[in-house]
Design an enzyme around this catalytic site. Structure first.
Site, PDB file in Angstrom:
ATOM      1  N   CYS A 132      25.194  74.584 -58.508  1.00 49.64           N
ATOM      2  CA  CYS A 132      25.231  76.042 -58.525  1.00 49.64           C
ATOM      3  C   CYS A 132      26.539  76.523 -59.149  1.00 49.64           C
ATOM      4  O   CYS A 132      27.624  76.102 -58.724  1.00 49.64           O
ATOM      5  CB  CYS A 132      25.102  76.585 -57.106  1.00 49.64           C
ATOM      6  SG  CYS A 132      25.271  78.371 -56.998  1.00 49.64           S
TER       7      CYS A 132
ATOM      8  N   CYS B 100      30.049  82.008 -53.393  1.00 50.67           N
ATOM      9  CA  CYS B 100      28.959  82.540 -52.584  1.00 50.67           C
ATOM     10  C   CYS B 100      29.045  82.013 -51.156  1.00 50.67           C
ATOM     11  O   CYS B 100      29.423  80.865 -50.924  1.00 50.67           O
ATOM     12  CB  CYS B 100      27.621  82.154 -53.214  1.00 50.67           C
ATOM     13  SG  CYS B 100      26.180  82.654 -52.264  1.00 50.67           S
TER      14      CYS B 100
ATOM     15  N   TYR C 255       9.467  83.439 -26.831  1.00 53.95           N
ATOM     16  CA  TYR C 255       9.928  83.741 -28.199  1.00 53.95           C
ATOM     17  C   TYR C 255       8.885  83.262 -29.221  1.00 53.95           C
ATOM     18  O   TYR C 255       9.201  82.578 -30.187  1.00 53.95           O
ATOM     19  CB  TYR C 255      11.273  83.060 -28.487  1.00 53.95           C
ATOM     20  CG  TYR C 255      12.342  83.272 -27.463  1.00 53.95           C
ATOM     21  CD1 TYR C 255      13.151  84.403 -27.501  1.00 53.95           C
ATOM     22  CD2 TYR C 255      12.555  82.341 -26.447  1.00 53.95           C
ATOM     23  CE1 TYR C 255      14.153  84.600 -26.555  1.00 53.95           C
ATOM     24  CE2 TYR C 255      13.547  82.527 -25.497  1.00 53.95           C
ATOM     25  CZ  TYR C 255      14.342  83.654 -25.552  1.00 53.95           C
ATOM     26  OH  TYR C 255      15.327  83.832 -24.614  1.00 53.95           O
TER      27      TYR C 255
ATOM     28  N   ASP D  48      11.898  78.792 -28.263  1.00 53.57           N
ATOM     29  CA  ASP D  48      12.479  78.750 -29.609  1.00 53.57           C
ATOM     30  C   ASP D  48      13.282  80.034 -29.796  1.00 53.57           C
ATOM     31  O   ASP D  48      12.882  80.945 -30.519  1.00 53.57           O
ATOM     32  CB  ASP D  48      11.365  78.641 -30.662  1.00 53.57           C
ATOM     33  CG  ASP D  48      11.906  78.470 -32.072  1.00 53.57           C
ATOM     34  OD1 ASP D  48      13.136  78.315 -32.231  1.00 53.57           O
ATOM     35  OD2 ASP D  48      11.100  78.501 -33.030  1.00 53.57           O
TER      36      ASP D  48
ATOM     37  N   CYS E 275      18.081  76.552 -33.184  1.00 52.90           N
ATOM     38  CA  CYS E 275      18.689  76.650 -34.513  1.00 52.90           C
ATOM     39  C   CYS E 275      20.209  76.670 -34.425  1.00 52.90           C
ATOM     40  O   CYS E 275      20.885  76.883 -35.440  1.00 52.90           O
ATOM     41  CB  CYS E 275      18.180  77.881 -35.259  1.00 52.90           C
ATOM     42  SG  CYS E 275      18.521  79.442 -34.429  1.00 52.90           S
TER      43      CYS E 275
END
Length: 452
Positions: free
Chosen positions: A73, A79, A314, A381, A408
């Site tokens: 990239c 970024c 969830y 989750d 996550c």
């Protein structure tokens, strides 16, 4: 002697932080150095010194790490979207597995051997089915889309992102050109004026469909018919073009009202053998191939025989709920977002899953309503912040024999695992999955069992 700001020191990078930043020890002080790889020997300029740690930037790499690679990239050093473009994918997986294992041991107080490993992605390029581009202006005043620099609201212009779908990049380009031609202004968060805030594109990996949601701070803008015509010509996969109204002052992307400019209000896709209709508000994993592996692991950990009542907190649009329902007597989904519950009910009906129930409620309400039902397996989750106190109390009130936790964020997962294990559960096993190649994010599935 303490480190001196602006002075250059030679060091070796020995580890990564949770957000992918390189870590070194210089004169006994912890120093964080972005865009470095474990094994790099480099000269680092100290840019900030606090009471306990320091921050630096690389001035020169003396001996590069064997795991260092040239970023594909062109804006990888600017970024804030990716942090691992400069290392091999094998090294990235090693860092992510270590991140999960360290969290489970240091925060969760668990045996690190309970983590069985990490499942890497089949590809690291163009895997994202969801793109949310902020819109702004560059120094010359031209309209740009891209992604924010780390810890800022400065937009790094990106026309071709290596992890977003090529369809999303193409749609964003059409919107930029239309805004420029008809003087449709980006929204200025400081001055609180302007029109377009974000360009939100979702694509269906299996269906081949795509959907654009334009997020606007104003209800009217010129030449929307021209935009629709140009989008349909440039991206034949589009099945819906939507306009979302958001006049909030915070960083929440979607507002409460969405109008259909053209086509269908829902995007269709297939996941784990089921067909799903998705509204812009509905949660849906961004990496399709890895989501199927993640959910297959969750179902496997649930150990269903067809006789169980399963509760999916969830539940979002019902993706995990339907996967569980195939193997359970009854699968119940709970979600606090009304639009998501409507999606879930519609998706269950569409897939002929008659052994499902869905409720719009928070975890506490779900516990009161379902405690007497007898929950055999509870699946959670949660968002990145993990379980709140109400959700943890709900789990302990229901006392399910098994809890399958999909996470996550390793830190909040480990915190919640410690809480549950301190209240009568034991961690049986865990498996990490890389759903977000080139970023520091990682998913984990844990199985916890109630101690008799």
């Amino acid at each position: 002697m303490d480190l001196q700001k602006n002075k250059v020191y030679r060091c070796q990078i020995t580890d990564y932080t949770a957000d992918g930043t390189g870590f070194a020890k210089i004169e006994g002080r912890a120093v964080f150095v972005p865009r470095t790889a474990v094994g790099d020997q480099c000269d680092v300029r100290i840019v900030k010194v606090t009471k306990n740690v320091a921050f630096g930037r690389v001035e020169k790499i003396i001996v590069p790490s064997a795991q260092r690679t040239a970023p594909a990239c062109p804006v990888a050093d600017k970024c804030g979207g990716c942090c691992y473009q400069h290392i091999t994918y094998g090294e990235e997986l090693r860092a992510k597995e270590k991140k999960v294992r360290d969290a489970l041991t240091r925060i969760g107080g668990q045996d690190g051997a309970k983590l069985l490993g990490i499942t890497g992605a089949p590809t690291t390029a163009h895997y994202r089915n969801k793109a949310q581009y902020p819109v702004g202006r560059d120094k010359e005043g031209s309209i740009v889309t891209g992604f924010y620099r780390p810890r800022s609201h400065d937009i790094v212009p990106v026309e071709k992102c290596l992890i977003q779908s090529e369809t999303a990049d193409k749609i964003a380009a059409v919107v930029r050109e239309w805004m420029t031609e008809f003087s449709v202004m980006p929204y200025d968060y400081e001055k609180k004026r302007g029109t377009i805030r974000h360009i939100y594109v979702r694509v269906g990996e299996k269906s081949g469909e795509s959907q654009l949601t334009l997020i606007s701070a104003t209800k009217k803008m010129p030449k929307l018919d021209v935009l629709v015509e140009r989008l349909r010509a440039a991206a034949p996969s589009l099945t819906g073009i939507l306009l979302n109204h958001n006049q909030r002052d915070d960083n929440v992307i979607l507002g409460n009202r969405t109008d259909v400019l053209w086509g269908e209000p829902m995007l269709e896709d297939r996941l784990c053998g089921h067909t799903f209709l998705l509204s812009p508000e509905a949660f849906y994993q961004v990496n399709h191939a890895q989501a199927e592996r993640l959910y297959a692991c969750a179902v496997d950990y649930a150990g269903l025989t067809g006789e169980e009542t399963v509760l999916d907190l969830y539940c979002g649009a019902g993706t995990i709920t339907l996967a569980l329902a195939e193997h359970a007597k009854t699968a119940i989904g709970v979600e606090i977002v009304p639009e998501a519950i409507e999606n879930a009910k519609r998706n269950a009906l569409r897939n002929g899953m008659e052994n499902t129930e869905f409720f719009c409620a928070d975890a506490g309400q779900a516990a009161q309503r379902l405690a007497k039902r007898g929950i055999d397996v509870l699946v959670v989750d949660p968002p990145r912040k993990g379980l709140d106190a109400t959700a943890r109390d709900a789990i302990l009130k229901m006392q399910p024999p098994k809890v399958v936790y999909v996470s996550c964020d390793p830190a909040t997962l480990a915190r919640d695992v410690a809480e549950l294990c301190g209240a009568g559960y034991t961690l049986e096993k865990a498996q990490a999955f890389d759903l977000f190649p080139r970023t520091f994010h990682v998913e984990t599935v844990c199985l916890l069992s109630k101690i008799p």
